[in-house]
Motif scaffolding. Structure first.
Motif, short mmCIF file in Angstrom:
data_model
loop_
_atom_site.label_atom_id
_atom_site.label_comp_id
_atom_site.label_asym_id
_atom_site.label_seq_id
_atom_site.Cartn_x
_atom_site.Cartn_y
_atom_site.Cartn_z
N VAL A 160 9.36 0.87 -31.20
CA VAL A 160 9.68 2.18 -30.62
C VAL A 160 10.49 2.00 -29.34
O VAL A 160 11.45 2.75 -29.08
CB VAL A 160 8.38 2.97 -30.36
CG1 VAL A 160 8.63 4.17 -29.44
CG2 VAL A 160 7.78 3.44 -31.68
N GLU A 161 10.13 1.02 -28.54
CA GLU A 161 10.88 0.76 -27.30
C GLU A 161 12.30 0.27 -27.62
O GLU A 161 13.26 0.66 -26.94
CB GLU A 161 10.12 -0.24 -26.43
CG GLU A 161 8.83 0.35 -25.87
CD GLU A 161 7.98 -0.65 -25.12
OE1 GLU A 161 8.33 -1.87 -25.15
OE2 GLU A 161 6.97 -0.24 -24.52
N LEU A 162 12.44 -0.55 -28.67
CA LEU A 162 13.77 -0.96 -29.10
C LEU A 162 14.57 0.26 -29.55
O LEU A 162 15.76 0.40 -29.22
CB LEU A 162 13.67 -1.98 -30.23
CG LEU A 162 14.98 -2.37 -30.92
CD1 LEU A 162 15.95 -3.01 -29.91
CD2 LEU A 162 14.71 -3.30 -32.09
N GLY A 163 13.92 1.13 -30.33
CA GLY A 163 14.60 2.34 -30.79
C GLY A 163 15.09 3.18 -29.63
O GLY A 163 16.21 3.73 -29.68
N HIS A 196 16.00 2.13 -26.71
CA HIS A 196 17.20 1.48 -26.15
C HIS A 196 18.42 1.75 -27.02
O HIS A 196 19.56 1.80 -26.53
CB HIS A 196 16.97 -0.03 -26.03
CG HIS A 196 16.04 -0.42 -24.92
ND1 HIS A 196 16.23 -0.04 -23.61
CD2 HIS A 196 14.90 -1.16 -24.94
CE1 HIS A 196 15.26 -0.53 -22.86
NE2 HIS A 196 14.44 -1.22 -23.64
N LEU A 197 18.18 1.93 -28.31
CA LEU A 197 19.29 2.19 -29.24
C LEU A 197 19.61 3.67 -29.38
O LEU A 197 20.49 4.05 -30.15
CB LEU A 197 18.95 1.61 -30.62
CG LEU A 197 18.73 0.10 -30.69
CD1 LEU A 197 18.28 -0.31 -32.09
CD2 LEU A 197 19.99 -0.65 -30.28
N GLY A 198 18.86 4.50 -28.63
CA GLY A 198 19.12 5.92 -28.67
C GLY A 198 18.43 6.67 -29.79
O GLY A 198 18.81 7.80 -30.12
N ILE A 199 17.36 6.07 -30.39
CA ILE A 199 16.63 6.71 -31.49
C ILE A 199 15.30 7.22 -30.97
O ILE A 199 14.50 6.45 -30.42
CB ILE A 199 16.39 5.73 -32.66
CG1 ILE A 199 17.70 5.13 -33.14
CG2 ILE A 199 15.67 6.44 -33.80
CD1 ILE A 199 18.67 6.13 -33.73
N ASP A 200 15.02 8.50 -31.17
CA ASP A 200 13.78 9.09 -30.70
C ASP A 200 12.59 8.54 -31.50
O ASP A 200 12.70 8.24 -32.69
CB ASP A 200 13.84 10.61 -30.86
CG ASP A 200 12.63 11.29 -30.24
OD1 ASP A 200 12.57 11.37 -29.01
OD2 ASP A 200 11.74 11.71 -31.01
#
Length: 267
Positions: free
Chosen positions: A189-192, A194-198
């Motif tokens: 979730v934290e990677l998401g 950073h990638l702009g994914i909620d």
């Protein structure tokens, strides 16, 4: 029909007692308060205030579902349980704890002709109600096979995992992996982010992919890692303390799992 005594009738023990009654067994249990005893009576359980009253020489099976390892020792080693049971009776320990505790209980009981198995559980009250609680059972194979019809009142599958104590060992690995999976989802979730994914988008999508797991499915139902971690934190935290303690007791360590376990219960 079997005479069963249930010691520990809380979150897990109460629905187990209920399923055993529904399966036609005679069930006694300990209710510390008048209110608790009345609740047990309404489910067809014969409720008493202490172990001495709840167990008799006619008790064939004792199902132990107390919360902690220390309580298992108190019930099985410090109280009147052994004196109340007859030779050939069996104690089933569902509590998650140390294999050493199970071995100590078995040693004391064997001298009196009483059998012991450890039957660590995976699942919750909803699984008991559905009759599909998972059991990791350690102990003599003939004893385990003899217990299957009774345990089948609330559990399926019933997995014999080897010698006494192995039920606890398998459960501890299971708990460590489950908690680590929570930590992995948090990292994802934290990677998401950073990638702009909620987070909500990820949790709607990932359970349909190869990254799915029971932990991820539970998190998705709750809507966030934090919400799921809060809901299971009390039980996961207790189980992780046992995992760490037993690993140290047996001379091992958790290796790369340790960082993920810490992440699983992080606020």
């Amino acid at each position: 029909m079997t005479d069963v005594a249930c010691i520990g009738v809380g979150r897990m023990g109460l629905p187990i007692a209920d399923r055993l009654v529904r399966a036609g067994h005679t069930v006694t249990a300990i209710g510390r308060t008048a209110e608790a005893r009345e609740q047990l009576h309404t489910k067809g359980v014969r409720a008493y205030a202490d172990i001495a009253a709840a167990t008799t020489p006619g008790t064939e099976i004792v199902v132990v579902t107390v919360l902690t390892d220390e309580q298992v020792r108190e019930v099985c080693l410090s109280g009147p349980l052994a004196d109340r049971l007859s030779r050939g009776s069996t104690i089933v320990i569902h509590t998650t704890g140390s294999p050493t505790t199970v071995a100590d209980v078995a040693t004391v009981m064997a001298a009196r002709g009483i059998r012991v198995v450890d039957a660590a559980v995976s699942g919750g009250p909803h699984n008991i109600a559905a009759g599909d609680l998972t059991l990791f059972v350690g102990g003599d194979v003939d004893t385990v096979d003899e217990l299957r019809p009774l345990l089948g009142a609330y559990a399926d599958p019933i997995l014999h995992v080897g010698a006494l104590g192995n039920g606890q060992r398998v459960k501890l690995v299971n708990n460590a992996l489950f908690a680590a999976q929570i930590g992995l989802v948090r990292a994802g979730v934290e990677l998401g982010a950073h990638l702009g994914i909620d987070e909500s988008v990820l949790l709607a999508a990932l359970p349909n992919g190869s990254s799915d797991s029971r932990a991820l499915a539970g998190i998705a139902r709750r809507g966030s890692v934090d919400s799921f971690a809060e809901a299971v934190g009390e039980f996961v935290g207790k189980d992780l303390a046992v995992v760490r303690s037993v690993a140290a007791e047996l001379g091992g360590d958790l290796g790369p799992l340790e960082a993920l376990l810490t992440e699983s219960v992080r606020p």
